[in-house]
Scaffold this motif. Sequence first.
Motif, PDB file in Angstrom:
ATOM      1  N   GLN A 235       0.841  -1.195   0.000  1.00  0.00           N
ATOM      2  CA  GLN A 235       0.000   0.000   0.000  1.00  0.00           C
ATOM      3  C   GLN A 235       0.873   1.240   0.000  1.00  0.00           C
ATOM      4  O   GLN A 235       2.069   1.189   0.254  1.00  0.00           O
ATOM      5  CB  GLN A 235      -0.896   0.017   1.250  1.00  0.00           C
ATOM      6  CG  GLN A 235      -1.913  -1.098   1.338  1.00  0.00           C
ATOM      7  CD  GLN A 235      -2.627  -1.085   2.682  1.00  0.00           C
ATOM      8  OE1 GLN A 235      -2.033  -1.373   3.715  1.00  0.00           O
ATOM      9  NE2 GLN A 235      -3.899  -0.730   2.671  1.00  0.00           N
ATOM     10  N   GLY A 236       0.231   2.380  -0.251  1.00  0.00           N
ATOM     11  CA  GLY A 236       0.939   3.641  -0.172  1.00  0.00           C
ATOM     12  C   GLY A 236       1.297   4.184  -1.538  1.00  0.00           C
ATOM     13  O   GLY A 236       0.609   3.951  -2.537  1.00  0.00           O
ATOM     14  N   LEU A 237       2.400   4.899  -1.577  1.00  0.00           N
ATOM     15  CA  LEU A 237       2.855   5.551  -2.805  1.00  0.00           C
ATOM     16  C   LEU A 237       3.732   4.595  -3.604  1.00  0.00           C
ATOM     17  O   LEU A 237       4.778   4.160  -3.120  1.00  0.00           O
ATOM     18  CB  LEU A 237       3.643   6.814  -2.449  1.00  0.00           C
ATOM     19  CG  LEU A 237       4.245   7.595  -3.620  1.00  0.00           C
ATOM     20  CD1 LEU A 237       3.137   8.199  -4.491  1.00  0.00           C
ATOM     21  CD2 LEU A 237       5.189   8.678  -3.108  1.00  0.00           C
ATOM     22  N   ALA A 284       4.751   3.473   2.543  1.00  0.00           N
ATOM     23  CA  ALA A 284       3.544   3.751   3.334  1.00  0.00           C
ATOM     24  C   ALA A 284       3.935   4.412   4.649  1.00  0.00           C
ATOM     25  O   ALA A 284       4.924   4.021   5.284  1.00  0.00           O
ATOM     26  CB  ALA A 284       2.775   2.463   3.595  1.00  0.00           C
ATOM     27  N   TRP A 285       3.136   5.388   5.066  1.00  0.00           N
ATOM     28  CA  TRP A 285       3.405   6.155   6.292  1.00  0.00           C
ATOM     29  C   TRP A 285       2.147   6.192   7.143  1.00  0.00           C
ATOM     30  O   TRP A 285       1.027   6.201   6.632  1.00  0.00           O
ATOM     31  CB  TRP A 285       3.808   7.581   5.909  1.00  0.00           C
ATOM     32  CG  TRP A 285       4.209   8.456   7.067  1.00  0.00           C
ATOM     33  CD1 TRP A 285       3.391   9.174   7.887  1.00  0.00           C
ATOM     34  CD2 TRP A 285       5.540   8.716   7.513  1.00  0.00           C
ATOM     35  NE1 TRP A 285       4.118   9.857   8.825  1.00  0.00           N
ATOM     36  CE2 TRP A 285       5.450   9.597   8.615  1.00  0.00           C
ATOM     37  CE3 TRP A 285       6.803   8.291   7.089  1.00  0.00           C
ATOM     38  CZ2 TRP A 285       6.574  10.057   9.295  1.00  0.00           C
ATOM     39  CZ3 TRP A 285       7.920   8.751   7.770  1.00  0.00           C
ATOM     40  CH2 TRP A 285       7.803   9.621   8.857  1.00  0.00           C
ATOM     41  N   HIS A 295       5.323   8.090  14.830  1.00  0.00           N
ATOM     42  CA  HIS A 295       5.293   7.849  13.393  1.00  0.00           C
ATOM     43  C   HIS A 295       5.757   6.436  13.060  1.00  0.00           C
ATOM     44  O   HIS A 295       6.469   5.787  13.841  1.00  0.00           O
ATOM     45  CB  HIS A 295       6.148   8.880  12.650  1.00  0.00           C
ATOM     46  CG  HIS A 295       7.523   9.055  13.224  1.00  0.00           C
ATOM     47  ND1 HIS A 295       7.771   9.847  14.330  1.00  0.00           N
ATOM     48  CD2 HIS A 295       8.721   8.541  12.856  1.00  0.00           C
ATOM     49  CE1 HIS A 295       9.063   9.812  14.619  1.00  0.00           C
ATOM     50  NE2 HIS A 295       9.662   9.022  13.739  1.00  0.00           N
ATOM     51  N   TYR A 296       5.333   6.000  11.900  1.00  0.00           N
ATOM     52  CA  TYR A 296       5.606   4.645  11.419  1.00  0.00           C
ATOM     53  C   TYR A 296       5.729   4.695   9.899  1.00  0.00           C
ATOM     54  O   TYR A 296       5.025   5.462   9.233  1.00  0.00           O
ATOM     55  CB  TYR A 296       4.457   3.712  11.804  1.00  0.00           C
ATOM     56  CG  TYR A 296       4.404   2.419  11.004  1.00  0.00           C
ATOM     57  CD1 TYR A 296       5.042   1.275  11.459  1.00  0.00           C
ATOM     58  CD2 TYR A 296       3.719   2.353   9.787  1.00  0.00           C
ATOM     59  CE1 TYR A 296       5.002   0.092  10.723  1.00  0.00           C
ATOM     60  CE2 TYR A 296       3.670   1.174   9.050  1.00  0.00           C
ATOM     61  CZ  TYR A 296       4.320   0.047   9.521  1.00  0.00           C
ATOM     62  OH  TYR A 296       4.282  -1.113   8.790  1.00  0.00           O
ATOM     63  N   TYR A 297       6.620   3.867   9.351  1.00  0.00           N
ATOM     64  CA  TYR A 297       6.644   3.709   7.899  1.00  0.00           C
ATOM     65  C   TYR A 297       7.103   2.308   7.532  1.00  0.00           C
ATOM     66  O   TYR A 297       7.712   1.593   8.341  1.00  0.00           O
ATOM     67  CB  TYR A 297       7.538   4.762   7.227  1.00  0.00           C
ATOM     68  CG  TYR A 297       9.026   4.606   7.452  1.00  0.00           C
ATOM     69  CD1 TYR A 297       9.793   3.717   6.689  1.00  0.00           C
ATOM     70  CD2 TYR A 297       9.694   5.377   8.405  1.00  0.00           C
ATOM     71  CE1 TYR A 297      11.159   3.593   6.875  1.00  0.00           C
ATOM     72  CE2 TYR A 297      11.060   5.259   8.604  1.00  0.00           C
ATOM     73  CZ  TYR A 297      11.793   4.364   7.831  1.00  0.00           C
ATOM     74  OH  TYR A 297      13.144   4.233   8.023  1.00  0.00           O
TER      75      TYR A 297
END
Length: 529
Positions: A235-237, A284-285, A295-297
């Motif tokens: 998922q994500g960019l 993904a963040w 925060h998490y990535y």
Amino acid sequence: MKKIFPFLFCLLLNSKVSGHDPASEMATAAENFLASLEGAKKKKAFFPFNHKDRENWHFFPGSFISPNGRMGLTIKEMDSVQRNLAQTLLSTALSHRGQIEASTVILLEQILYEKEEREMRNPDLYHYAVFGSPNKAGTWGWRFEGHHLSLNFSLVNGRIFSVTPSFFGASPAKVNEGKHKGLRVLGEEETKAFKFLKSLSPPQKKMAILSSNPPREIFSGQDNTVQASNFLPAQGLPITKMNPRQKGWLSEVVKVYAAKHRPQSIKQIVQKKPLLHPTKTFFAWAGGLTPKTGHYYRIQTPDFLFEYANTQNNVNHVHAVWRDFKGDFGRDLLADHYRKDHSKGKDWVSMFDGETLKGWKPNEDEDSFSVINGCIVANAPGRCHLFYQAEKPFQNFEFKAEVMTLPYSNAGVYFHTRFQDEGWPKAGFECQVNNTYHDPKKTASIYGVADCLEAPANDDEWFNLYIKVIGKRVITKVNEKIIVDWTQPADWKKGGNFERILGEGTFALQGHDPDSTVLFRNLFVKRLP
């Protein structure tokens, strides 16, 4: 409070990185380390390569690990010579930067040990475990592990094939008081990720940021198996939506994880699969957009997972891990090695591709058999059999496979049988697979014909099973030891409901019952004249 600095000093003192082959250096260092141990110490440090817990790794303090704590010999139990040899082994695996970061993680434990005065914080409670005999041309592995560190290395044919799972953690990630105030570890994993995040346009951020609420922990946790098929979907960019500069900055993030290891080791890994897939990489963040907010990535490709979380202890507790979906603990390359090794002999044919059940057909319940980590796993809700589909039947043959039984499990390998929709196979014979199940007929028995009443193998350990049929003679072996050597009598009758007579047919693996789990891998057959 006792101060424990010798090992940390030794760690930095030995941080010189050689330009030589790290695999050979590892083997020599591990051999020297094991040679320095005797008795109980060696028993704690040395295990078979196929030990059932080789892939059980942890980043919690040892007192949190049940039922028996962490595997391996602790630094605390070593004398000064053994400590130096252990550190030499670690220095063969990590880059200069990796050694500094590992030493800093241990130093953080020292700081907490002095502050809290709890034994679980003792910085000498880091463990060394060696799996298999170290050999410059052999297959073996080892682990260095303690609170917030788990470094796992697997070598096949004397080459470094895996450095994952590779876990570094820190609490505190930045020391805010005392004589070590300002000390920071795992900082680049954060700063480079924020640099990349800051470069994103609003539409890109909308794709990348999954949630404003970060998870408390990395999703992969301490699972020994994390596969693309059972982990979170990518998922994500996507990397295809990034410009060249952003791709470069994302590459800098993953290189932080890889750079802890020797560059020669990483070169071997990326020759087979790149750290970033050119079209199937996702960023993904989750969480806040500043370093002071949780925060998490994660960076996810078809092959690798790089995962980071800093959400606990007022955003001052970091967990960062590098995983290989197919190759943690060298699984993918070990499977390939075993397939090639077993197929070197003339006319041996692989019966299993290590990934699918292609060429096999279940009868009563197709969910009774699955493929996990290069193994056929038999775990049937009820009786079920998996039949091998060959172009022509087998008459005289040799068969070999690696098998592992979980405790109190039962299975079997039928030969000279044929497909049937349900029931116990009526045709052919069963080579029993049972080490501790209550049936007295144990592994490698020809069931009901020539029975072995003492188990020749152990649960939770891989063993080699061999069957040979030539004419009217059947031989079974376990780990090269003959268990049964039976010749069918001239007046042998095939029986009534079950046709137990040598002739020709195919093979079938048995799923016995819902409480039995048996694993098969590296299945090969050779036709004989």
